[in-house]
Design an enzyme around this catalytic site. Structure first.
Site, PDB file in Angstrom:
ATOM      1  N   HIS A   1       0.828  -1.208   0.000  1.00 37.86           N
ATOM      2  CA  HIS A   1       0.000   0.000   0.000  1.00 37.86           C
ATOM      3  C   HIS A   1       0.857   1.250   0.000  1.00 37.86           C
ATOM      4  O   HIS A   1       2.083   1.189  -0.072  1.00 37.86           O
ATOM      5  CB  HIS A   1      -0.999  -0.014   1.168  1.00 37.86           C
ATOM      6  CG  HIS A   1      -0.400   0.037   2.537  1.00 37.86           C
ATOM      7  ND1 HIS A   1       0.129   1.179   3.086  1.00 37.86           N
ATOM      8  CD2 HIS A   1      -0.262  -0.931   3.477  1.00 37.86           C
ATOM      9  CE1 HIS A   1       0.563   0.929   4.307  1.00 37.86           C
ATOM     10  NE2 HIS A   1       0.344  -0.353   4.569  1.00 37.86           N
TER      11      HIS A   1
ATOM     12  N   CYS B   1       2.917  -4.453   6.806  1.00 32.47           N
ATOM     13  CA  CYS B   1       2.793  -4.407   5.347  1.00 32.47           C
ATOM     14  C   CYS B   1       4.077  -3.879   4.708  1.00 32.47           C
ATOM     15  O   CYS B   1       5.013  -3.488   5.394  1.00 32.47           O
ATOM     16  CB  CYS B   1       1.638  -3.489   4.961  1.00 32.47           C
ATOM     17  SG  CYS B   1       0.031  -4.017   5.582  1.00 32.47           S
TER      18      CYS B   1
END
Length: 188
Positions: free
Chosen positions: A152, A164
């Site tokens: 992301h 992430c």
């Protein structure tokens, strides 16, 4: 670095077979995404790259993951980003279950979900303007082994993620043009 033609109609651009992420020496919370000779800075989880991922540990899981597709925020981007990956527009009630007690753990859900811990996918901070679901802990899903592991948009200064891999928005949008259903992300 193997390249494949996208199987999606209308796309003739070559897609990447594999991209790699490695941690920076001296700061395990920051990394580099490698595409052949190109090096793109990225943020990793506050715990760095980990072998034994657990829910809430802040670690980015080591491994090789398929890119399952994802979502984009249409009111922030205007148009669907160019990619051979399946992408859908995010809705205001989109969420992701991170509650290991719930049967929907590590799956998309609709919000509100009273009594369930879930992450909102419609965010005001822009981190999920584009979000790609990594095939981590998906088949089978093991409760407590980590959820919502995505590629992301990074925070300013590449501050750490919850686990992430995050890129500058412009870098992620450029990279998406080269990603397809057969692309894998190797972390570690």
């Amino acid at each position: 670095m193997r390249q494949r033609r996208s199987e999606r109609p209308g796309f003739v651009r070559l897609t990447l077979g594999e991209i790699r992420v490695r941690a920076m020496i001296g700061d395990r919370r920051r990394g580099q995404l490698l595409i052949g000779p190109a090096v793109i800075p990225c943020a990793l989880g506050a715990g760095g790259i980990v072998i034994d991922k657990r829910e809430g540990d802040g670690g980015t899981p080591r491994g090789r993951f398929r890119l399952r597709g994802g979502a984009y925020r249409p009111d922030h981007l205007g148009i669907r980003p160019r990619t051979a990956l399946p992408l859908r527009p995010t809705r205001q009630d989109d969420g992701w279950c991170d509650d290991r007690r719930d049967r929907r753990y590590n799956r998309p859900i609709r919000l509100p979900a009273p009594g369930i811990s879930a992450e909102a996918m419609w965010r005001g901070d822009g981190l999920y303007d584009v979000v790609i679901d990594l095939d981590y802990n998906r088949a089978p899903i093991r409760k407590g082994r980590g959820s919502a592991i995505f590629l992301h948009v990074a925070r300013d200064g590449y501050r750490p993620t919850e686990g992430c891999v995050a890129l500058a928005r412009a870098d992620l949008l450029r990279l998406l043009r080269r990603l397809g259903p057969r692309t894998h992300l190797r972390i570690g």
